[in-house]
Design an enzyme around this catalytic site. Structure first.
Site, PDB file in Angstrom:
ATOM      1  CG  ASP A  45      39.522  43.548  40.006  1.00  0.00           C
ATOM      2  OD1 ASP A  45      39.559  42.497  40.662  1.00  0.00           O
ATOM      3  OD2 ASP A  45      38.623  43.810  39.186  1.00  0.00           O
ATOM      4  CG  ASP A  75      37.920  37.950  37.366  1.00  0.00           C
ATOM      5  OD1 ASP A  75      38.814  37.481  36.639  1.00  0.00           O
ATOM      6  OD2 ASP A  75      37.400  37.304  38.294  1.00  0.00           O
ATOM      7  CD  GLU A 129      33.767  39.767  36.774  1.00  0.00           C
ATOM      8  OE1 GLU A 129      34.129  39.035  37.718  1.00  0.00           O
ATOM      9  OE2 GLU A 129      33.981  40.997  36.739  1.00  0.00           O
ATOM     10  CB  SER A 139      41.915  38.644  41.718  1.00  0.00           C
ATOM     11  OG  SER A 139      40.696  38.164  41.198  1.00  0.00           O
ATOM     12  CE  LYS A 154      40.063  42.688  44.874  1.00  0.00           C
ATOM     13  NZ  LYS A 154      39.488  43.093  43.590  1.00  0.00           N
ATOM     14  CG  ASP A 174      35.376  45.684  37.493  1.00  0.00           C
ATOM     15  OD1 ASP A 174      34.312  45.166  37.113  1.00  0.00           O
ATOM     16  OD2 ASP A 174      36.256  45.042  38.094  1.00  0.00           O
TER      17      ASP A 174
END
Length: 293
Positions: A82, A84, A91, A170, A215, A238
């Site tokens: 990922d 951010d 972010e 992302s 993803k 996250d």
């Protein structure tokens, strides 16, 4: 089948001692302490690993991350990360919103989305719509303020040096992933596309939205291209939109995760940096590449 338990301490909280490493090993009826970085990272094999939370109870050092993985196939052929709050500290959409005077309002929606409280795609469309008319120079200004998470450069440089395919995937935007991928050396990047009219954002995002399913699909696609099983993949993220790939990867590691992710992912970085992904794969610190100051 044997497992490997890896303990990684935050050096700023003091060294991980031999006595503590032995105590953790003995609690798991483990064998063969192997130091990956003296005073910082150690591993041992065991047939009966304790849950990370339980193992932390036997340690007096309070800033240790515990990882458990299979003995075989530790070094992964594919990494999907990922961006951010994982590879970069911010972010990026929230930071972009600051130039429209909407950072707090948009960040609140981001937080709910990352916690899995609202649909990711709907939340993304809502936030981008709020930025309609924002001058495109805000993108460049946002980029200039972006900082990398500690260990990001070393993680990518080391995995590439040892032959892994690295992908930045992302729910953010290609404007940023392209630059991050170029600077850090990711093999590829995928993200959403912000639409503009040549001078301003239109308030729209290209379809289809890259979400949690996309993803996971990327993880599977890259494993297939490398002719490896999912067991040979590593994922890090996250937020709630990372959960699918974290669950399916051979080694999924949550990085300072949102509560909904921390509850469902066993291997978590809570005290250390992204080089812990290397220690978890058995890389000694002496083999790290692109080390950061």
């Amino acid at each position: 089948m044997s497992s490997i338990v890896i303990l990684v301490a935050n050096p700023q909280a003091g060294p991980l001692t031999k006595a503590e490493a032995e105590r953790a090993r003995d609690a798991c009826a483990g064998m063969h302490l192997n130091w990956l970085s003296p005073g910082q990272a150690v591993e041992f094999t065991t047939a009966k690993p304790l849950e990370p939370a339980a193992l932390k109870y036997v340690l007096t050092h309070k800033a240790v991350d515990v990882f458990i993985t299979k003995f075989r196939g530790r070094r992964k052929a594919v990494l999907v990360a990922d961006m951010d709050s994982t590879i970069v500290k911010a972010e990026t959409l929230d930071e972009l919103a600051a130039y429209a005077g909407l950072k707090d309002e948009i960040a609140a929606i981001t937080q709910r989305s990352m916690n899995g409280e609202i649909d990711f795609a709907a939340a993304l469309r809502e936030r981008v719509a709020m930025l309609k008319g924002l001058d495109l120079n805000a993108l460049e200004r946002t980029w200039n303020s972006i900082e990398y998470c500690p260990g990001a450069k070393t993680l990518i440089a080391t995995m590439k040096q040892f032959g892994a395919t690295t992908a930045l995937v992302s729910g953010g935007f290609t404007f940023f992933t392209a630059r991050v991928a170029a600077e850090l050396g990711f093999d590829l990047h995928r993200a959403n596309v912000l639409l503009d009219n040549g001078s301003q954002l239109t308030g729209e995002v290209g379809e289809p939205i890259l979400d949690r399913d996309a993803k996971l699909a990327t993880l599977k696609e890259l494993a297939e291209k490398r002719s490896v099983k999912l067991a040979a993949t590593l994922a890090v993220g996250d937020g709630a939109n990372d959960l699918a790939m974290l669950r399916e990867a051979g080694l999924g590691i949550a990085y300072y995760a949102k509560p909904v992710v921390a509850e469902q992912v066993q291997n978590r970085i809570e005290h250390t940096d992204l080089t812990s992904l290397l220690f978890a794969q058995g890389y000694p610190a002496a083999s790290f590449k692109g080390c950061e100051s």
